[in-house]
Scaffold this motif. Structure first.
Motif, PDB file in Angstrom:
ATOM      1  N   ARG A   1       1.445  10.792   5.045  1.00 39.28           N
ATOM      2  CA  ARG A   1       2.153  10.005   4.041  1.00 39.28           C
ATOM      3  C   ARG A   1       2.364  10.891   2.817  1.00 39.28           C
ATOM      4  O   ARG A   1       1.436  11.557   2.365  1.00 39.28           O
ATOM      5  N   THR A   2       3.590  10.889   2.296  1.00 44.29           N
ATOM      6  CA  THR A   2       3.923  11.754   1.174  1.00 44.29           C
ATOM      7  C   THR A   2       4.632  10.959   0.083  1.00 44.29           C
ATOM      8  O   THR A   2       5.337   9.988   0.359  1.00 44.29           O
ATOM      9  N   GLY A   3       4.433  11.387  -1.168  1.00 45.93           N
ATOM     10  CA  GLY A   3       5.097  10.726  -2.278  1.00 45.93           C
ATOM     11  C   GLY A   3       4.885  11.487  -3.573  1.00 45.93           C
ATOM     12  O   GLY A   3       4.027  12.372  -3.658  1.00 45.93           O
TER      13      GLY A   3
ATOM     14  N   GLN B   1       2.199  10.414  -9.904  1.00 44.05           N
ATOM     15  CA  GLN B   1       2.923  10.466 -11.177  1.00 44.05           C
ATOM     16  C   GLN B   1       3.032  11.903 -11.699  1.00 44.05           C
ATOM     17  O   GLN B   1       3.875  12.201 -12.545  1.00 44.05           O
ATOM     18  N   HIS B   2       2.174  12.780 -11.170  1.00 44.29           N
ATOM     19  CA  HIS B   2       2.133  14.158 -11.654  1.00 44.29           C
ATOM     20  C   HIS B   2       2.237  15.194 -10.534  1.00 44.29           C
ATOM     21  O   HIS B   2       2.474  16.367 -10.824  1.00 44.29           O
ATOM     22  N   TYR B   3       2.015  14.773  -9.280  1.00 43.22           N
ATOM     23  CA  TYR B   3       1.980  15.707  -8.163  1.00 43.22           C
ATOM     24  C   TYR B   3       2.807  15.183  -6.986  1.00 43.22           C
ATOM     25  O   TYR B   3       3.027  13.973  -6.860  1.00 43.22           O
ATOM     26  N   THR B   4       3.218  16.104  -6.124  1.00 44.34           N
ATOM     27  CA  THR B   4       3.719  15.726  -4.810  1.00 44.34           C
ATOM     28  C   THR B   4       2.496  15.589  -3.913  1.00 44.34           C
ATOM     29  O   THR B   4       1.843  16.580  -3.575  1.00 44.34           O
ATOM     30  N   VAL B   5       2.151  14.364  -3.574  1.00 45.99           N
ATOM     31  CA  VAL B   5       0.898  14.067  -2.880  1.00 45.99           C
ATOM     32  C   VAL B   5       1.138  13.998  -1.378  1.00 45.99           C
ATOM     33  O   VAL B   5       2.056  13.308  -0.909  1.00 45.99           O
ATOM     34  N   VAL B   6       0.299  14.698  -0.624  1.00 45.81           N
ATOM     35  CA  VAL B   6       0.375  14.734   0.840  1.00 45.81           C
ATOM     36  C   VAL B   6      -0.942  14.220   1.392  1.00 45.81           C
ATOM     37  O   VAL B   6      -1.999  14.803   1.132  1.00 45.81           O
ATOM     38  N   CYS B   7      -0.885  13.118   2.132  1.00 44.48           N
ATOM     39  CA  CYS B   7      -2.094  12.484   2.682  1.00 44.48           C
ATOM     40  C   CYS B   7      -1.978  12.404   4.203  1.00 44.48           C
ATOM     41  O   CYS B   7      -1.349  11.478   4.727  1.00 44.48           O
ATOM     42  N   PRO B   8      -2.564  13.338   4.931  1.00 41.01           N
ATOM     43  CA  PRO B   8      -2.550  13.252   6.391  1.00 41.01           C
ATOM     44  C   PRO B   8      -3.828  12.620   6.939  1.00 41.01           C
ATOM     45  O   PRO B   8      -4.867  12.600   6.264  1.00 41.01           O
TER      46      PRO B   8
ATOM     47  N   MET C   1       0.848  -1.195   0.000  1.00 42.28           N
ATOM     48  CA  MET C   1       0.000   0.000   0.000  1.00 42.28           C
ATOM     49  C   MET C   1       0.883   1.244   0.000  1.00 42.28           C
ATOM     50  O   MET C   1       1.840   1.322   0.764  1.00 42.28           O
ATOM     51  N   PHE C   2       0.581   2.201  -0.875  1.00 45.53           N
ATOM     52  CA  PHE C   2       1.344   3.444  -0.987  1.00 45.53           C
ATOM     53  C   PHE C   2       2.808   3.183  -1.346  1.00 45.53           C
ATOM     54  O   PHE C   2       3.723   3.758  -0.751  1.00 45.53           O
ATOM     55  N   GLU C   3       3.045   2.339  -2.327  1.00 46.46           N
ATOM     56  CA  GLU C   3       4.417   2.055  -2.733  1.00 46.46           C
ATOM     57  C   GLU C   3       5.108   3.340  -3.180  1.00 46.46           C
ATOM     58  O   GLU C   3       4.572   4.129  -3.952  1.00 46.46           O
ATOM     59  N   GLY C   4       6.317   3.552  -2.657  1.00 49.33           N
ATOM     60  CA  GLY C   4       7.080   4.736  -2.991  1.00 49.33           C
ATOM     61  C   GLY C   4       6.769   5.935  -2.122  1.00 49.33           C
ATOM     62  O   GLY C   4       7.400   6.993  -2.288  1.00 49.33           O
ATOM     63  N   PHE C   5       5.833   5.808  -1.186  1.00 48.54           N
ATOM     64  CA  PHE C   5       5.482   6.893  -0.283  1.00 48.54           C
ATOM     65  C   PHE C   5       6.238   6.758   1.039  1.00 48.54           C
ATOM     66  O   PHE C   5       6.629   5.655   1.434  1.00 48.54           O
ATOM     67  N   GLU C   6       6.395   7.872   1.730  1.00 51.13           N
ATOM     68  CA  GLU C   6       7.035   7.890   3.043  1.00 51.13           C
ATOM     69  C   GLU C   6       5.998   8.193   4.112  1.00 51.13           C
ATOM     70  O   GLU C   6       5.225   9.148   3.985  1.00 51.13           O
ATOM     71  N   LEU C   7       5.981   7.380   5.161  1.00 51.92           N
ATOM     72  CA  LEU C   7       5.073   7.584   6.291  1.00 51.92           C
ATOM     73  C   LEU C   7       5.836   8.246   7.426  1.00 51.92           C
ATOM     74  O   LEU C   7       6.937   7.814   7.781  1.00 51.92           O
ATOM     75  N   SER C   8       5.257   9.306   7.995  1.00 49.57           N
ATOM     76  CA  SER C   8       5.912  10.000   9.100  1.00 49.57           C
ATOM     77  C   SER C   8       4.867  10.564  10.051  1.00 49.57           C
ATOM     78  O   SER C   8       3.664  10.534   9.764  1.00 49.57           O
ATOM     79  N   HIS C   9       5.356  11.063  11.181  1.00 54.60           N
ATOM     80  CA  HIS C   9       4.502  11.727  12.166  1.00 54.60           C
ATOM     81  C   HIS C   9       5.074  13.122  12.386  1.00 54.60           C
ATOM     82  O   HIS C   9       6.169  13.270  12.940  1.00 54.60           O
ATOM     83  N   ALA C  10       4.350  14.134  11.933  1.00 59.31           N
ATOM     84  CA  ALA C  10       4.853  15.509  11.946  1.00 59.31           C
ATOM     85  C   ALA C  10       4.412  16.232  13.212  1.00 59.31           C
ATOM     86  O   ALA C  10       3.207  16.349  13.477  1.00 59.31           O
ATOM     87  N   PRO C  11       5.364  16.738  14.005  1.00 55.84           N
ATOM     88  CA  PRO C  11       5.003  17.515  15.197  1.00 55.84           C
ATOM     89  C   PRO C  11       4.593  18.935  14.809  1.00 55.84           C
ATOM     90  O   PRO C  11       5.371  19.671  14.197  1.00 55.84           O
ATOM     91  N   LEU C  12       3.378  19.319  15.156  1.00 51.96           N
ATOM     92  CA  LEU C  12       2.863  20.646  14.863  1.00 51.96           C
ATOM     93  C   LEU C  12       2.552  21.375  16.170  1.00 51.96           C
ATOM     94  O   LEU C  12       2.608  20.782  17.254  1.00 51.96           O
ATOM     95  N   SER C  13       2.205  22.630  16.083  1.00 56.39           N
ATOM     96  CA  SER C  13       1.914  23.415  17.274  1.00 56.39           C
ATOM     97  C   SER C  13       0.782  22.814  18.093  1.00 56.39           C
ATOM     98  O   SER C  13       0.819  22.813  19.331  1.00 56.39           O
ATOM     99  N   ALA C  14      -0.238  22.287  17.411  1.00 51.23           N
ATOM    100  CA  ALA C  14      -1.413  21.760  18.097  1.00 51.23           C
ATOM    101  C   ALA C  14      -1.278  20.290  18.479  1.00 51.23           C
ATOM    102  O   ALA C  14      -2.049  19.780  19.291  1.00 51.23           O
TER     103      ALA C  14
END
Length: 255
Positions: free
Chosen positions: A20-22, A50-57, A1-14
């Motif tokens: 997941r980004t790719g 294939q055409h965009y930098t996709v950001v899926c939170p 699932m989400f081959e080529g994407f990176e999964l992370s946990h981003a610390p934000l102010s809230a």
């Protein structure tokens, strides 16, 4: 699932947001609906990458993202607060401009983002939704019958108790559903709906909708504020709102 994407946990102010980004190209932010998580995009995201930098939170209050603290008026779960958190996420990821597409509850955060930070949002796409103020202005007996959960979820305590008594029965659990969603996506969804904190966070999203989000939409309408980014809408899956076109989204609920 989400081959080529990176999964992370981003610390934000809230709080921390799971994301997941790719891909490469112009930035595209995808916002899921209720009761899903970001994995709902697992089939579409690789194609778009294939055409965009996709950001899926995971939306705040959903999945493995932070659950906003309870506040008067449910302001922590307002779409303005969520849009602000996700704007911070996009900046943290290095994006100054992006398109945003939202499905179901995610469409309300997408709209709020397009209205609140128009200098950053280049395009708005809405899947299966109508602005909250517009929906409530048109609410009638048919709306109450088909969308009763909006008003049930607005009640204190009882929605969480009802859902958590049997989350699988409430939201649906079957081999057919798993096959339709994809096994990994299905397991992520089930983990979310069995987490009491997430159930509370998701229900708070609806409580905020009828109070704070509605007031924000109505203030925009009164001020004549409109979405500046080119909007596109697939419309709601249920034909409850006759005559509500893409202009409902451009105006944030006055069309």
């Amino acid at each position: 699932m989400f081959e080529g994407f990176e999964l992370s946990h981003a610390p934000l102010s809230a709080g921390t947001v799971r994301v997941r980004t790719g891909g490469s190209g112009p930035a595209l932010l995808l916002l899921h609906g209720h009761p899903r998580t970001h994995t709902t995009w697992h089939r579409a995201a690789p194609l778009l990458a294939q055409h965009y930098t996709v950001v899926c939170p995971d939306l705040p209050g959903f999945g493995q993202s932070f659950v906003p603290a309870d506040q008067p008026g449910h302001v922590g779960s307002s779409k303005r607060a969520k849009a602000a958190a996700l704007t911070e996420l996009m900046h943290q990821l290095g994006h100054s401009h992006w398109a945003v597409a939202g499905h179901d509850r995610g469409s309300y955060t997408a709209l709020r983002m397009a209205l609140d930070v128009p200098q950053h949002v280049t395009h708005l796409a809405v899947l299966d939704g109508v602005p909250i103020a517009e929906a409530l202005a048109r609410a009638d007996a048919r709306f109450a019958q088909e969308w009763w959960h909006w008003f049930f979820f607005a009640q204190p305590d009882k929605p969480e108790r009802a859902i958590l008594a049997d989350p699988d029965a409430w939201y649906g659990h079957s081999p057919e559903k798993a096959a339709q969603m994809g096994q990994d996506n299905y397991q992520d969804y089930r983990a979310a709906i069995h987490d009491p904190a997430v159930i509370h966070g998701m229900v708070e999203d609806y409580r905020a909708g009828l109070v704070t989000d509605r007031s924000h939409d109505e203030a925009d309408r009164a001020a004549g504020r409109q979405v500046q980014a080119p909007p596109w809408s697939s419309g709601p899956s249920k034909t409850t709102w006759g005559g509500c076109t893409v202009m409902c989204w451009r105006s944030g609920g006055s069309g």
